[in-house]
Scaffold this motif. Structure first.
Motif, PDB file in Angstrom:
ATOM      1  N   GLY A 342       0.731  -1.207  -0.003  1.00  0.00           N
ATOM      2  CA  GLY A 342       0.095   0.049  -0.143  1.00  0.00           C
ATOM      3  C   GLY A 342       0.856   1.293   0.071  1.00  0.00           C
ATOM      4  N   ILE A 343       1.974   1.290  -0.222  1.00  0.00           N
ATOM      5  CA  ILE A 343       2.799   2.334  -0.658  1.00  0.00           C
ATOM      6  C   ILE A 343       2.624   3.264  -1.797  1.00  0.00           C
ATOM      7  CG2 ILE A 343       5.216   3.224  -0.608  1.00  0.00           C
ATOM      8  CD1 ILE A 343       4.452   1.827   1.906  1.00  0.00           C
ATOM      9  N   GLN A 344       2.326   4.487  -1.674  1.00  0.00           N
ATOM     10  CA  GLN A 344       1.761   5.295  -2.964  1.00  0.00           C
ATOM     11  C   GLN A 344       2.959   5.612  -3.655  1.00  0.00           C
ATOM     12  OE1 GLN A 344      -1.569   5.607  -3.594  1.00  0.00           O
ATOM     13  NE2 GLN A 344      -1.666   4.302  -1.709  1.00  0.00           N
ATOM     14  N   LYS A 345       4.193   5.657  -2.971  1.00  0.00           N
ATOM     15  CA  LYS A 345       5.405   6.124  -4.092  1.00  0.00           C
ATOM     16  C   LYS A 345       5.695   4.827  -4.756  1.00  0.00           C
ATOM     17  CE  LYS A 345       6.497   9.058  -0.195  1.00  0.00           C
ATOM     18  NZ  LYS A 345       7.408   8.953   1.076  1.00  0.00           N
ATOM     19  N   SER A 346       6.357   5.252  -5.802  1.00  0.00           N
ATOM     20  CA  SER A 346       6.997   4.238  -7.000  1.00  0.00           C
ATOM     21  C   SER A 346       8.307   3.840  -6.297  1.00  0.00           C
ATOM     22  CB  SER A 346       7.182   5.028  -8.122  1.00  0.00           C
ATOM     23  OG  SER A 346       7.758   4.000  -9.259  1.00  0.00           O
ATOM     24  N   LEU A 347       8.423   2.496  -6.017  1.00  0.00           N
ATOM     25  CA  LEU A 347       9.502   2.091  -5.228  1.00  0.00           C
ATOM     26  C   LEU A 347      10.618   1.769  -6.399  1.00  0.00           C
ATOM     27  CD1 LEU A 347       8.542  -0.372  -2.568  1.00  0.00           C
ATOM     28  CD2 LEU A 347       9.250   1.822  -2.308  1.00  0.00           C
ATOM     29  N   THR A 348      11.782   2.347  -6.213  1.00  0.00           N
ATOM     30  CA  THR A 348      12.991   1.867  -6.795  1.00  0.00           C
ATOM     31  C   THR A 348      14.190   1.646  -5.823  1.00  0.00           C
ATOM     32  OG1 THR A 348      13.966   4.239  -6.988  1.00  0.00           O
ATOM     33  CG2 THR A 348      12.390   3.464  -8.652  1.00  0.00           C
ATOM     34  N   PHE A 349      15.082   0.758  -6.354  1.00  0.00           N
ATOM     35  CA  PHE A 349      16.015   0.331  -5.349  1.00  0.00           C
ATOM     36  C   PHE A 349      16.956   1.435  -4.661  1.00  0.00           C
ATOM     37  CE2 PHE A 349      19.700  -1.872  -3.581  1.00  0.00           C
ATOM     38  CZ  PHE A 349      19.306  -2.996  -3.100  1.00  0.00           C
ATOM     39  N   HIS A 350      17.296   2.346  -5.707  1.00  0.00           N
ATOM     40  CA  HIS A 350      17.986   3.625  -5.429  1.00  0.00           C
ATOM     41  C   HIS A 350      17.117   4.478  -4.103  1.00  0.00           C
ATOM     42  CE1 HIS A 350      21.668   5.661  -5.811  1.00  0.00           C
ATOM     43  NE2 HIS A 350      21.241   6.780  -5.868  1.00  0.00           N
ATOM     44  N   MET A 351      15.869   4.167  -3.999  1.00  0.00           N
ATOM     45  CA  MET A 351      15.099   4.870  -2.914  1.00  0.00           C
ATOM     46  C   MET A 351      15.498   4.381  -1.558  1.00  0.00           C
ATOM     47  SD  MET A 351      11.062   5.382  -2.486  1.00  0.00           S
ATOM     48  CE  MET A 351      10.578   5.971  -4.044  1.00  0.00           C
ATOM     49  N   ALA A 352      16.007   3.145  -1.438  1.00  0.00           N
ATOM     50  CA  ALA A 352      16.583   2.670  -0.348  1.00  0.00           C
ATOM     51  C   ALA A 352      17.948   3.309   0.212  1.00  0.00           C
ATOM     52  CB  ALA A 352      16.903   1.077  -0.468  1.00  0.00           C
ATOM     53  N   ARG A 353      18.845   3.840  -0.670  1.00  0.00           N
ATOM     54  CA  ARG A 353      19.876   4.561  -0.208  1.00  0.00           C
ATOM     55  C   ARG A 353      19.471   6.012   0.252  1.00  0.00           C
ATOM     56  NH1 ARG A 353      25.421   4.714  -0.935  1.00  0.00           N
ATOM     57  NH2 ARG A 353      26.352   6.691  -1.868  1.00  0.00           N
ATOM     58  N   HIS A 354      18.367   6.533  -0.284  1.00  0.00           N
ATOM     59  CA  HIS A 354      17.985   7.638   0.122  1.00  0.00           C
ATOM     60  C   HIS A 354      17.261   7.821   1.465  1.00  0.00           C
ATOM     61  CE1 HIS A 354      17.400   8.854  -4.411  1.00  0.00           C
ATOM     62  NE2 HIS A 354      18.601   8.650  -4.192  1.00  0.00           N
ATOM     63  N   THR A 355      16.465   6.609   1.666  1.00  0.00           N
ATOM     64  CA  THR A 355      15.920   6.274   2.857  1.00  0.00           C
ATOM     65  C   THR A 355      16.919   6.070   4.102  1.00  0.00           C
ATOM     66  OG1 THR A 355      13.985   5.436   1.966  1.00  0.00           O
ATOM     67  CG2 THR A 355      14.300   4.822   4.149  1.00  0.00           C
ATOM     68  N   PHE A 356      17.923   5.458   3.708  1.00  0.00           N
ATOM     69  CA  PHE A 356      19.150   5.326   4.964  1.00  0.00           C
ATOM     70  C   PHE A 356      19.533   6.553   5.212  1.00  0.00           C
ATOM     71  CE2 PHE A 356      23.695   5.149   5.861  1.00  0.00           C
ATOM     72  CZ  PHE A 356      23.528   4.386   6.693  1.00  0.00           C
ATOM     73  N   ALA A 357      19.796   7.450   4.305  1.00  0.00           N
ATOM     74  CA  ALA A 357      20.434   8.885   4.629  1.00  0.00           C
ATOM     75  C   ALA A 357      19.414   9.687   5.307  1.00  0.00           C
ATOM     76  CB  ALA A 357      20.878   9.598   3.175  1.00  0.00           C
ATOM     77  N   THR A 358      18.137   9.507   4.903  1.00  0.00           N
ATOM     78  CA  THR A 358      17.043  10.626   5.575  1.00  0.00           C
ATOM     79  C   THR A 358      16.607  10.118   6.689  1.00  0.00           C
ATOM     80  OG1 THR A 358      16.793  11.500   3.305  1.00  0.00           O
ATOM     81  CG2 THR A 358      15.098  11.939   5.033  1.00  0.00           C
ATOM     82  N   THR A 359      15.507   8.809   6.580  1.00  0.00           N
ATOM     83  CA  THR A 359      14.985   8.310   7.787  1.00  0.00           C
ATOM     84  C   THR A 359      15.765   7.623   8.715  1.00  0.00           C
ATOM     85  OG1 THR A 359      13.132   8.113   6.198  1.00  0.00           O
ATOM     86  CG2 THR A 359      12.848   6.996   8.262  1.00  0.00           C
ATOM     87  N   VAL A 360      16.691   6.662   8.231  1.00  0.00           N
ATOM     88  CA  VAL A 360      17.441   5.917   9.192  1.00  0.00           C
ATOM     89  C   VAL A 360      18.516   6.716   9.954  1.00  0.00           C
ATOM     90  CG1 VAL A 360      18.811   3.889   9.366  1.00  0.00           C
ATOM     91  CG2 VAL A 360      16.992   4.084   7.834  1.00  0.00           C
ATOM     92  N   THR A 361      19.187   7.567   9.347  1.00  0.00           N
ATOM     93  CA  THR A 361      20.531   8.246   9.761  1.00  0.00           C
ATOM     94  C   THR A 361      20.313   9.735  10.304  1.00  0.00           C
ATOM     95  OG1 THR A 361      21.434   8.588   7.947  1.00  0.00           O
ATOM     96  CG2 THR A 361      21.884   6.514   9.099  1.00  0.00           C
ATOM     97  N   LEU A 362      19.904  10.673   9.347  1.00  0.00           N
ATOM     98  CA  LEU A 362      19.967  11.916   9.694  1.00  0.00           C
ATOM     99  C   LEU A 362      18.626  12.310  10.489  1.00  0.00           C
ATOM    100  CD1 LEU A 362      20.753  13.624   6.089  1.00  0.00           C
ATOM    101  CD2 LEU A 362      22.247  13.420   8.243  1.00  0.00           C
ATOM    102  N   SER A 363      17.679  11.625  10.407  1.00  0.00           N
ATOM    103  CA  SER A 363      16.271  11.906  10.942  1.00  0.00           C
ATOM    104  C   SER A 363      16.553  11.563  12.608  1.00  0.00           C
ATOM    105  CB  SER A 363      15.056  11.333  10.860  1.00  0.00           C
ATOM    106  OG  SER A 363      14.905  12.150   9.358  1.00  0.00           O
TER     107      SER A 363
END
Length: 416
Positions: A342-363
């Motif tokens: 049910g994720i509205q965003k279009s998932l790509t593998f590179h989005m995982a790297r952005h998620t690591f940088a934003t949600t997992v670490t910096l946040s």
């Protein structure tokens, strides 16, 4: 020089766009499947051309003179090819054409330059990056044929007007297949690659002046997609009965907690897992894109995923930590994962790297300098792209500030 090269000369007719019964005769040079053409005889009756014999018959008044010239051209091209073979020099259709017209090394062409670049950089650039240069090469060839009405152009003629003309062509290009038209940043990327190729020409002394000297690149700022903490948790806790979807989900989550790109994840072997200075397991690898060494402490989520695949038959056989899967299939399956979750965003593998940088670490308060090192960025400015200030983080930080101010107020009241 390669000894098993293919070489051929053919003469063919091309009809006039307005007068279909009139044609021009072109000489086509073909070397190893790549060709170059130029006109030999112009404006003759189409019915006068014999394609089987590659000759003009008596229906054209100057057929004897024209046929003699065609044979002279054939002989000259053949001699040029023979001389290049004997001298063991580089041979291509463009090179033969240049010599035919008396062009010196300073008369090298844009297509020749692209071919030289793509061959010389095979062992320097990654396959993905080189593929992008092939695409730019393709657009350049289309632009020359469709707009300039030529097969190639001398490097000395590459100027500001040529660049802006190519830019306009890219912006107005309508793909005939399923691909979308180029975005502004897509256009700029092609122009960037053209500039890198012309810079190589300057270093090779094939080109005297930088044609991009007055050109200004203009990229649009793009907010890179990433998953929120809630979206990440939704995918992380979801189990799939279909093995391929479970594997893709695990690989994606692994990247979300390591920051590694697709190619760096797929290339991981047992040798990349080391014991860190803290007595915990780390990943130590070299990023394929930048050749930067990265050291990544394995977070529990990523370590658990590694343990789940350590006995996988495909992993053991290939000495890799994960079974191999193409990036194209991976991203295709990720779309299914996103839909099911049910994720509205279009998932790509590179989005995982952005998620690591934003949600997992910096946040979560990890300093941007640390994130930059883990991501393998060569400079901090690259990491700043990910340094978003999320609303939830603003709220959290402001609540902490309120609590701190209230504590200070209470302390002052007690003292008074």
């Amino acid at each position: 020089m390669t000894t098993n090269q293919t070489f051929a000369i053919t003469f063919l007719a091309r009809t006039d766009r307005k007068e279909k019964e009139i044609c021009s005769i072109y000489a086509r040079i073909n070397v190893n499947g790549k060709r170059s053409e130029f006109s030999v005889v112009r404006s003759i009756p189409l019915e006068a051309w014999n394609p089987t014999k590659e000759r003009i018959d008596s229906k054209y008044k100057d057929f004897r003179k024209s046929n003699a010239y065609i044979e002279q051209v054939r002989a000259k091209i053949t001699n040029i090819h023979r001389e290049l073979v004997l001298k063991e020099e580089s041979i291509s259709a463009i090179i033969i054409k240049n010599i035919f017209f008396g062009r010196s090394d300073n008369g090298k062409t844009l297509i020749e330059l692209f071919e030289y670049h793509n061959i010389s950089q095979v062992n320097v650039l990654s396959p993905g990056t080189l593929k992008n240069y092939y695409t730019t090469h393709k657009y350049i060839s289309k632009y020359l044929r469709e707009i300039k009405k030529i097969d190639d152009i001398i490097l000395a003629k590459i100027n500001y007007q040529f660049i802006t003309g190519f830019e306009s062509y890219l912006r107005n290009y309508v793909p005939s297949d399923h691909h979308r038209p180029l975005s502004n940043n897509g256009v700029m990327k092609h122009l960037e690659r053209l500039r890198k190729v012309t810079t190589m020409a300057i270093k090779l002394e094939w080109l005297e002046k930088d044609p991009f000297e007055r050109f200004k690149f203009s990229f649009n700022k793009v907010d890179r997609g990433y998953l929120t903490d809630k979206e990440l948790n939704t995918i992380k806790t979801k189990s799939f009965n279909i093995p391929r979807l479970q594997f893709v989900k695990d690989l994606f989550i692994f990247s979300c907690y390591t920051g590694l790109s697709y190619i760096d994840v797929i290339n991981l072997t047992n040798e990349n897992i080391i014991m860190g200075i803290d007595g915990e397991y780390w990943i130590q690898t070299i990023r394929q894109k930048t050749e930067m060494v990265v050291n990544i402490p394995l977070l529990p989520v990523a370590l658990n995923i590694l343990n789940n695949y350590k006995d996988h038959p495909k992993s053991i056989h290939g000495d890799q930590l994960f079974p191999s899967l193409s990036n194209q299939k991976l991203n295709s399956y990720l779309k299914e994962v996103g839909d099911i979750c049910g994720i509205q965003k279009s998932l790509t593998f590179h989005m995982a790297r952005h998620t690591f940088a934003t949600t997992v670490t910096l946040s979560n308060g990890v300093p941007i300098e640390t994130v930059s090192k883990v991501l393998g960025h060569s400079n901090l400015s690259t990491t700043m792209i990910y340094a978003r200030v999320l609303k939830t983080k603003i709220s959290e930080d402001m609540h902490k500030l309120k609590d701190k101010l209230n504590n200070q107020k209470d302390k002052i009241n007690r003292c008074s």
